[in-house]
Design a protein around this motif. Sequence first.
Motif, short mmCIF file in Angstrom:
data_model
loop_
_atom_site.label_atom_id
_atom_site.label_comp_id
_atom_site.label_asym_id
_atom_site.label_seq_id
_atom_site.Cartn_x
_atom_site.Cartn_y
_atom_site.Cartn_z
N ALA A 1 -22.93 -28.98 2.25
CA ALA A 1 -22.70 -29.06 3.68
C ALA A 1 -21.28 -29.57 3.94
O ALA A 1 -20.82 -30.50 3.25
CB ALA A 1 -23.73 -29.96 4.34
N GLY A 2 -20.62 -28.94 4.89
CA GLY A 2 -19.24 -29.27 5.18
C GLY A 2 -18.24 -28.42 4.44
O GLY A 2 -17.04 -28.44 4.74
N SER B 1 -23.70 -20.42 17.49
CA SER B 1 -23.73 -21.39 16.39
C SER B 1 -22.56 -21.21 15.42
O SER B 1 -22.29 -22.10 14.61
CB SER B 1 -25.05 -21.29 15.63
N ARG C 1 -16.38 -22.25 13.87
CA ARG C 1 -16.56 -22.51 12.43
C ARG C 1 -16.35 -21.26 11.58
O ARG C 1 -15.90 -21.35 10.44
CB ARG C 1 -17.96 -23.05 12.16
N SER D 1 -17.05 -25.68 7.62
CA SER D 1 -17.97 -26.69 8.16
C SER D 1 -19.41 -26.21 8.08
O SER D 1 -20.18 -26.30 9.03
CB SER D 1 -17.59 -27.02 9.61
N LYS E 1 -23.28 -25.68 7.47
CA LYS E 1 -24.43 -26.54 7.69
C LYS E 1 -25.63 -26.00 6.91
O LYS E 1 -25.67 -24.81 6.57
CB LYS E 1 -24.77 -26.58 9.18
N GLU F 1 -28.39 -25.27 7.98
CA GLU F 1 -29.02 -24.20 8.75
C GLU F 1 -28.27 -22.87 8.68
O GLU F 1 -28.74 -21.86 9.20
CB GLU F 1 -29.20 -24.61 10.21
N ASP F 2 -27.11 -22.85 8.03
CA ASP F 2 -26.42 -21.58 7.79
C ASP F 2 -26.98 -20.85 6.56
O ASP F 2 -26.58 -19.72 6.29
CB ASP F 2 -24.92 -21.82 7.57
N SER G 1 -27.64 -30.07 1.32
CA SER G 1 -27.31 -31.31 2.07
C SER G 1 -26.77 -32.38 1.16
O SER G 1 -26.79 -32.27 -0.05
CB SER G 1 -28.57 -31.80 2.77
#
Length: 119
Positions: free
Chosen positions: A14-15, A62, A66, A84, A86, A88-89, A119
Amino acid sequence: QVKLVESGGGLVQAGGSLRLSCAACGSIFSTAVMAWYRQAPGKQRELVADITKGDSTTYVDSAKGRFTISRDNAKNTVYLEMSSLKVEDTAVYFCNAVTSIGDSLVPYWGQGTQVTVSS
C-alpha cells in the motif's frame, strides 16, 4: 485480428506504484478509445479510466489524482500509471479497446493482469 496484451501487474505494498502496459496488435489502435477496467473478487468489472484518440481522459472517482492513463500511438500501447495504491485497488486489470467498424462499436479485451496491493 486485434490482440491486446497487458503487462506490469504484480504485488505491491500500500502506498506503492505500478505501471500497467497494454500493447495492441492490429490496425485499430490509432482510432480506438482505449480503457482500463478492473474486476475485484466478487465484484462487477468497472471502468477505471479511458482515453480517446484525441487524448481526452476520464477516470472513476476512486482513481482521480492517483492514476494516469496515457497512450503512445507510435507504439500502439496504452499505459496506466498507478500511485498511492490502496488495498482496495486489488483486482484483475483488463485492457479494452473500442473501435467503430461500419455502424457498429466493436470491443476488444485483453486477458487481464493481476494487481495485488498488500497492507
